[in-house]
Design a protein around this motif. Sequence first.
Motif, PDB file in Angstrom:
ATOM      1  N   LEU A  60      30.043  17.237  -9.901  1.00 24.73           N
ATOM      2  CA  LEU A  60      29.407  16.060 -10.496  1.00 24.73           C
ATOM      3  C   LEU A  60      29.894  15.734 -11.914  1.00 24.73           C
ATOM      4  N   PRO A  61      30.044  16.705 -12.825  1.00 22.89           N
ATOM      5  CA  PRO A  61      30.512  16.328 -14.171  1.00 22.89           C
ATOM      6  C   PRO A  61      31.877  15.648 -14.193  1.00 22.89           C
ATOM      7  N   PRO A  62      32.917  16.190 -13.522  1.00 23.32           N
ATOM      8  CA  PRO A  62      34.196  15.454 -13.533  1.00 23.32           C
ATOM      9  C   PRO A  62      34.135  14.141 -12.767  1.00 23.32           C
ATOM     10  N   SER A  76      46.223  18.092  -4.793  1.00 20.17           N
ATOM     11  CA  SER A  76      46.972  19.290  -5.175  1.00 20.17           C
ATOM     12  C   SER A  76      46.592  20.508  -4.347  1.00 20.17           C
ATOM     13  N   GLY A  77      45.594  20.376  -3.501  1.00 19.30           N
ATOM     14  CA  GLY A  77      45.186  21.498  -2.657  1.00 19.30           C
ATOM     15  C   GLY A  77      44.067  22.337  -3.227  1.00 19.30           C
ATOM     16  N   ARG A  78      43.584  22.013  -4.420  1.00 23.92           N
ATOM     17  CA  ARG A  78      42.489  22.772  -5.015  1.00 23.92           C
ATOM     18  C   ARG A  78      41.160  22.138  -4.601  1.00 23.92           C
ATOM     19  N   ARG A  79      40.692  22.499  -3.411  1.00 21.42           N
ATOM     20  CA  ARG A  79      39.543  21.826  -2.818  1.00 21.42           C
ATOM     21  C   ARG A  79      38.316  22.721  -2.664  1.00 21.42           C
ATOM     22  N   GLN A  80      38.490  24.026  -2.674  1.00 19.56           N
ATOM     23  CA  GLN A  80      37.408  24.938  -2.323  1.00 19.56           C
ATOM     24  C   GLN A  80      36.228  24.868  -3.282  1.00 19.56           C
ATOM     25  N   ARG A  81      36.474  24.672  -4.555  1.00 16.19           N
ATOM     26  CA  ARG A  81      35.394  24.710  -5.549  1.00 16.19           C
ATOM     27  C   ARG A  81      34.640  23.391  -5.650  1.00 16.19           C
ATOM     28  N   TYR A  82      35.073  22.347  -4.911  1.00 19.88           N
ATOM     29  CA  TYR A  82      34.435  21.037  -5.002  1.00 19.88           C
ATOM     30  C   TYR A  82      33.795  20.657  -3.666  1.00 19.88           C
ATOM     31  N   VAL A  83      32.795  19.798  -3.738  1.00 20.54           N
ATOM     32  CA  VAL A  83      32.172  19.260  -2.528  1.00 20.54           C
ATOM     33  C   VAL A  83      33.147  18.312  -1.842  1.00 20.54           C
ATOM     34  N   ALA A  84      33.206  18.371  -0.518  1.00 15.51           N
ATOM     35  CA  ALA A  84      34.123  17.521   0.253  1.00 15.51           C
ATOM     36  C   ALA A  84      33.846  16.045  -0.023  1.00 15.51           C
ATOM     37  N   PRO A  85      34.888  15.188  -0.040  1.00 13.07           N
ATOM     38  CA  PRO A  85      34.704  13.777  -0.441  1.00 13.07           C
ATOM     39  C   PRO A  85      33.682  13.018   0.388  1.00 13.07           C
ATOM     40  N   PHE A  86      33.754  13.129   1.717  1.00 16.73           N
ATOM     41  CA  PHE A  86      32.824  12.344   2.532  1.00 16.73           C
ATOM     42  C   PHE A  86      31.392  12.835   2.358  1.00 16.73           C
ATOM     43  N   ARG A  87      31.199  14.150   2.334  1.00 21.38           N
ATOM     44  CA  ARG A  87      29.847  14.681   2.135  1.00 21.38           C
ATOM     45  C   ARG A  87      29.308  14.262   0.773  1.00 21.38           C
ATOM     46  N   GLU A 288      45.245   9.362   2.075  1.00 23.07           N
ATOM     47  CA  GLU A 288      45.178   9.495   0.623  1.00 23.07           C
ATOM     48  C   GLU A 288      44.367   8.340   0.018  1.00 23.07           C
ATOM     49  N   HIS A 289      44.630   7.123   0.498  1.00 22.00           N
ATOM     50  CA  HIS A 289      43.845   5.978   0.018  1.00 22.00           C
ATOM     51  C   HIS A 289      42.373   6.119   0.411  1.00 22.00           C
ATOM     52  N   LEU A 290      42.124   6.720   1.578  1.00 22.80           N
ATOM     53  CA  LEU A 290      40.741   6.910   2.013  1.00 22.80           C
ATOM     54  C   LEU A 290      40.004   7.886   1.092  1.00 22.80           C
ATOM     55  N   ILE A 291      40.693   8.926   0.640  1.00 25.44           N
ATOM     56  CA  ILE A 291      40.083   9.872  -0.295  1.00 25.44           C
ATOM     57  C   ILE A 291      39.796   9.176  -1.631  1.00 25.44           C
ATOM     58  N   VAL A 292      40.719   8.326  -2.065  1.00 18.71           N
ATOM     59  CA  VAL A 292      40.477   7.544  -3.290  1.00 18.71           C
ATOM     60  C   VAL A 292      39.233   6.671  -3.113  1.00 18.71           C
ATOM     61  N   ALA A 293      39.113   6.025  -1.952  1.00 17.38           N
ATOM     62  CA  ALA A 293      37.954   5.167  -1.690  1.00 17.38           C
ATOM     63  C   ALA A 293      36.661   5.977  -1.671  1.00 17.38           C
ATOM     64  N   LEU A 294      36.693   7.169  -1.076  1.00 16.59           N
ATOM     65  CA  LEU A 294      35.490   8.001  -1.020  1.00 16.59           C
ATOM     66  C   LEU A 294      35.045   8.430  -2.415  1.00 16.59           C
ATOM     67  N   HIS A 295      35.990   8.868  -3.239  1.00 13.17           N
ATOM     68  CA  HIS A 295      35.627   9.289  -4.591  1.00 13.17           C
ATOM     69  C   HIS A 295      35.192   8.094  -5.444  1.00 13.17           C
ATOM     70  N   SER A 296      35.805   6.935  -5.237  1.00 11.14           N
ATOM     71  CA  SER A 296      35.391   5.741  -5.980  1.00 11.14           C
ATOM     72  C   SER A 296      33.951   5.368  -5.658  1.00 11.14           C
TER      73      SER A 296
END
Length: 387
Positions: A60-62, A76-87, A288-296
């Motif tokens: 949440l902070p970043p 970059s592949g560093r995904r484990q420490r963050y909540v998945a984009p869709f969730r 990749e664009h879908l991940i951008v849309a999810l985070h946006s």
Amino acid sequence: MNELTEAGTLHCANCATPLEGEFCHHCGQSVHSVLKPVHHMLEDGMDMFLHVDGRIFHTLPPLLTKPGFLTLEYFSGRRQRYVAPFRLMFVLCLLAFFAFHLAVDVVVNKRATARTGGGENTFAQARTAQEVQTKLAESLGALEVTRKTVPTVALPGIDAAENKLREQANMRLTELGKAPARASSAAADDVAGPDRPVHLTSKMDHQIVHVAWLPQFMNERLDLYVHRMLANIKEAFDDENPEARQLARERLITGVFAVLPQAMVVMIPIFALLLKLFYVFKRRLYMEHLIVALHSHAFLFLALLLVTVIGMLSTWLRPHLAWTGHALGYLQGAVLLWMPVYLLAMQKRIYHQRWPMTVVKYWFVGWCYFWLLSTVLGLALVLGAGH
């Protein structure tokens, strides 16, 4: 005497694959047994809970303060420490609309209370026993409509409203020197007439919606929704029946907010397609664009949640501490200003184009998205208001 003996190799209990860690690399089963004392199960549960909380605190902070950071970390592949984009997006979407729904309900209830003078009797304006009976039947008919649309947990509130209506009607009849009211729900349906949403069908004399290229059953369904929406809106602004007006407004609000999360889920792949079209020469995958849309959208829902909570907190504190209300108002404005700036900075950081081109594409993407969002939200309003 100095011979070395090989330690026994552990094998997976599920697929018999030799183990090299706590999890089988073939089937993924853990080496630890589920048959353990209760206190060990509680320890595992706490560990899992704290692990999830840790990911939330890392996410949440970043998401709020660093435009594009989570997306670049995910690439970059560093995904484990963050909540998945869709969730992340879906949970924040539900929380944001839930908080906004509460805020809208508070505003509507305050206006209704101010307009009716708090606990004023609904039948105070009735001059004859027939008017009391008619108003009671109409109000009970509206309650029956609401009873069929709300979840089961809300039924006690409907029963309480019905009892209150009957008490008010009896009080007014007593004042008029008449016998107590005994309007039944069936009588209420008869008095309510064909204007009530529960009686509407698509087989009406006039058809509002007819799209030539749609099948007949879809035209009938859309026409039914439009007729119900118009009936709900008409009842929501009916000054002659305050109880029915209030129930109609609650139906409209509940129906619209029930559809909004699904509408936003539909908008995300469309927004990703817009990014794909405007950045086609970047040769990025649609995913990749879908991940951008999810985070946006996750950021937008988080910002909307903060704005709503800050607004409710400001409303609560302003009568007691005026300076806190003003300070929270400035904070709310800062969050609103940060939203477009964040999205622009995120687009610049992810796609690595010069500022002039980034601003131009940001404007065109925003313009297209605005009209697409207006269309989807319009359909959502029709479907929600047609409940």
